[in-house]
Design an enzyme around this catalytic site. Sequence first.
Site, PDB file in Angstrom:
ATOM      1  N   GLU A  78       0.815  -1.218   0.000  1.00  0.00           N
ATOM      2  CA  GLU A  78       0.000   0.000   0.000  1.00  0.00           C
ATOM      3  C   GLU A  78       0.852   1.272   0.000  1.00  0.00           C
ATOM      4  OE1 GLU A  78      -4.386   0.425   2.105  1.00  0.00           O
ATOM      5  OE2 GLU A  78      -2.620   0.056   3.313  1.00  0.00           O
ATOM      6  N   TYR A  79       0.325   2.337  -0.622  1.00  0.00           N
ATOM      7  CA  TYR A  79       0.957   3.666  -0.655  1.00  0.00           C
ATOM      8  C   TYR A  79       2.370   3.627  -1.239  1.00  0.00           C
ATOM      9  CZ  TYR A  79      -2.905   4.279   2.586  1.00  0.00           C
ATOM     10  OH  TYR A  79      -4.140   4.260   3.151  1.00  0.00           O
ATOM     11  N   ARG A  80       2.603   2.699  -2.141  1.00  0.00           N
ATOM     12  CA  ARG A  80       3.919   2.537  -2.795  1.00  0.00           C
ATOM     13  C   ARG A  80       5.047   2.225  -1.804  1.00  0.00           C
ATOM     14  NH1 ARG A  80       1.327   5.849  -6.550  1.00  0.00           N
ATOM     15  NH2 ARG A  80       1.363   4.843  -8.578  1.00  0.00           N
ATOM     16  N   LEU A  81       4.648   1.715  -0.642  1.00  0.00           N
ATOM     17  CA  LEU A  81       5.662   1.322   0.347  1.00  0.00           C
ATOM     18  C   LEU A  81       5.968  -0.159   0.126  1.00  0.00           C
ATOM     19  CD1 LEU A  81       4.223   3.280   3.401  1.00  0.00           C
ATOM     20  CD2 LEU A  81       6.060   3.940   1.851  1.00  0.00           C
ATOM     21  N   HIS A  82       6.433  -0.441  -1.063  1.00  0.00           N
ATOM     22  CA  HIS A  82       6.641  -1.827  -1.483  1.00  0.00           C
ATOM     23  C   HIS A  82       7.777  -2.492  -0.710  1.00  0.00           C
ATOM     24  CE1 HIS A  82       4.177  -0.215  -4.601  1.00  0.00           C
ATOM     25  NE2 HIS A  82       5.146   0.555  -5.061  1.00  0.00           N
TER      26      HIS A  82
END
Length: 194
Positions: free
Chosen positions: A171-175
Amino acid sequence: MHLSDEIISEFNRFFKRARECGEQEPTAMILATSDGAGLVTSRTVLLKALDETGFVFFTNTHSIKARQMDACPRAAATFLWKASGCQVQLVGTVARVADEAADAYFSTRDRGSQVGAWASDQSAPLASREVLLERVKHIEQKYEGREVPRPSHWTGYVLSPETVEFWTQREYRLHDRFLYRAQDGNWNKQRLNP
Ligand SMILES: Cc1cc2nc3c(=O)[nH]c(=O)nc-3n(C[C@H](O)[C@H](O)[C@H](O)COP(=O)(O)O)c2cc1C
């Protein structure tokens, strides 16, 4: 350096998940090669085997990619598994597989693909589709009633990674990104910023 059991099982886990999520071509990887003088090219190939020596794919040795790999035996490959939100990236060295391994795989291909391997002068200019189909007909006649042997210009390459990165969408590009790097005879694992 040989791949560790941990890397192979992590790859297999990612692969299985991609397949379960409905990925249509989970063996497809984008392979990047270079001529060694700064020109980089890329294309899709299919992964056909994986063991501790690396990732095996097959191609025509006259093709652009093969000529580049022969001149500059380093390559990178990326698997994009959109359905499962994952990516695996490989960077390493490439070498041709043994003739016996290429023969063994070639013999498992369907006859049409075996004929096609003879008929296609991969990456060379082609005057028309008719010319290609004419060659197919000629090869079919030549080998009628017998096995199609592997052309000497068709073989496998193994990409032996020096780094393997596993990427998972969050989520939220917090890969999540985990990089395995071969160093002094060991595989070091490092989490990376997304
Ligand atoms: C899904 C897919 C799978 C492919 N698999 C292979 C393969 O396993 N081996 C191969 O030589 N070409 C394969 N191709 C064709 C290559 O992408 C490429 O067109 C061809 O190998 C010539 O590349 P080159 O001129 O850069 O050497 C595949 C293409 C697609 C779209």
